[in-house]
Design a protein around this motif. Structure first.
Motif, PDB file in Angstrom:
ATOM      1  N   ASP A   2     -12.686  -8.645   8.003  1.00 56.43           N
ATOM      2  CA  ASP A   2     -11.367  -8.037   7.995  1.00 56.43           C
ATOM      3  C   ASP A   2     -10.304  -9.119   8.178  1.00 56.43           C
ATOM      4  O   ASP A   2     -10.466 -10.037   8.967  1.00 56.43           O
ATOM      5  N   THR A   3      -9.244  -8.978   7.446  1.00 54.13           N
ATOM      6  CA  THR A   3      -8.128  -9.913   7.524  1.00 54.13           C
ATOM      7  C   THR A   3      -6.962  -9.209   8.188  1.00 54.13           C
ATOM      8  O   THR A   3      -6.571  -8.127   7.776  1.00 54.13           O
ATOM      9  N   TRP A  11       0.600 -13.186   0.208  1.00 49.69           N
ATOM     10  CA  TRP A  11      -0.241 -12.019  -0.090  1.00 49.69           C
ATOM     11  C   TRP A  11      -0.096 -11.664  -1.558  1.00 49.69           C
ATOM     12  O   TRP A  11       0.884 -12.012  -2.206  1.00 49.69           O
ATOM     13  N   HIS A  14      -4.919  -7.006  -4.625  1.00 45.75           N
ATOM     14  CA  HIS A  14      -6.315  -7.286  -4.950  1.00 45.75           C
ATOM     15  C   HIS A  14      -6.474  -7.143  -6.459  1.00 45.75           C
ATOM     16  O   HIS A  14      -5.836  -6.288  -7.079  1.00 45.75           O
ATOM     17  N   HIS A  30      -7.598   1.465  -5.933  1.00 38.27           N
ATOM     18  CA  HIS A  30      -8.518   0.336  -5.819  1.00 38.27           C
ATOM     19  C   HIS A  30      -9.825   0.733  -6.484  1.00 38.27           C
ATOM     20  O   HIS A  30     -10.528   1.629  -6.021  1.00 38.27           O
ATOM     21  N   VAL A  82      -3.021  -3.986   3.698  1.00 32.33           N
ATOM     22  CA  VAL A  82      -4.003  -5.039   3.968  1.00 32.33           C
ATOM     23  C   VAL A  82      -5.271  -4.419   4.564  1.00 32.33           C
ATOM     24  O   VAL A  82      -6.391  -4.742   4.145  1.00 32.33           O
ATOM     25  N   LYS A  85      -7.436  -2.933   2.091  1.00 31.82           N
ATOM     26  CA  LYS A  85      -7.874  -3.925   1.118  1.00 31.82           C
ATOM     27  C   LYS A  85      -7.151  -3.849  -0.229  1.00 31.82           C
ATOM     28  O   LYS A  85      -7.628  -4.348  -1.240  1.00 31.82           O
ATOM     29  N   VAL A  88      -4.528  -8.719  -0.453  1.00 33.24           N
ATOM     30  CA  VAL A  88      -5.398  -9.781   0.056  1.00 33.24           C
ATOM     31  C   VAL A  88      -4.570 -11.057   0.227  1.00 33.24           C
ATOM     32  O   VAL A  88      -3.525 -11.209  -0.410  1.00 33.24           O
ATOM     33  N   THR A  92      -7.236 -15.827  -1.597  1.00 32.99           N
ATOM     34  CA  THR A  92      -8.489 -15.095  -1.814  1.00 32.99           C
ATOM     35  C   THR A  92      -8.633 -14.750  -3.286  1.00 32.99           C
ATOM     36  O   THR A  92      -7.706 -14.307  -3.925  1.00 32.99           O
TER      37      THR A  92
END
Length: 93
Positions: A2-3, A11, A14, A30, A82, A85, A88, A92
């Motif tokens: 986990d971030t 940022w 994703h 997502h 975040v 997810k 990211v 990343t």
């Protein structure tokens, strides 16, 4: 892993997230996690779409015209993205 959300780092969305504009803001989907998120105003949509163009989240907020003293709700929303997810860290893949 986990971030934790840090507004002072870069940022981006994703690579498996699609943004669909809506009259109220946008829907984020997502494809990897099959999660759906709602962005409830066009300002946060602008910020999310521009994150990769700025060195950190605070810069993206300022570029969208959000003064430092009004950033708290937007920072909270970015933190939620975040955690889910949708966003990211910039480095990343």
């Amino acid at each position: 892993m986990d971030t934790a959300f840090d507004p002072d780092r870069g940022w981006r969305l994703h690579h498996q997230v699609a943004v669909r504009p809506e009259p109220f803001g946008a829907l984020l989907y997502h494809f990897g996690t099959r999660k759906l998120s709602f962005l409830k105003n066009t300002t946060i949509v602008e910020v999310v779409n521009s994150l990769a163009d700025h060195p950190d989240a605070r810069s993206a907020l300022r570029a969208a015209g959000i003064d430092d003293d009004r950033q708290a709700p937007y920072l909270h929303a970015l933190g939620v993205l975040v955690q889910s997810k949708m966003l990211v860290p910039e480095e990343t893949q």
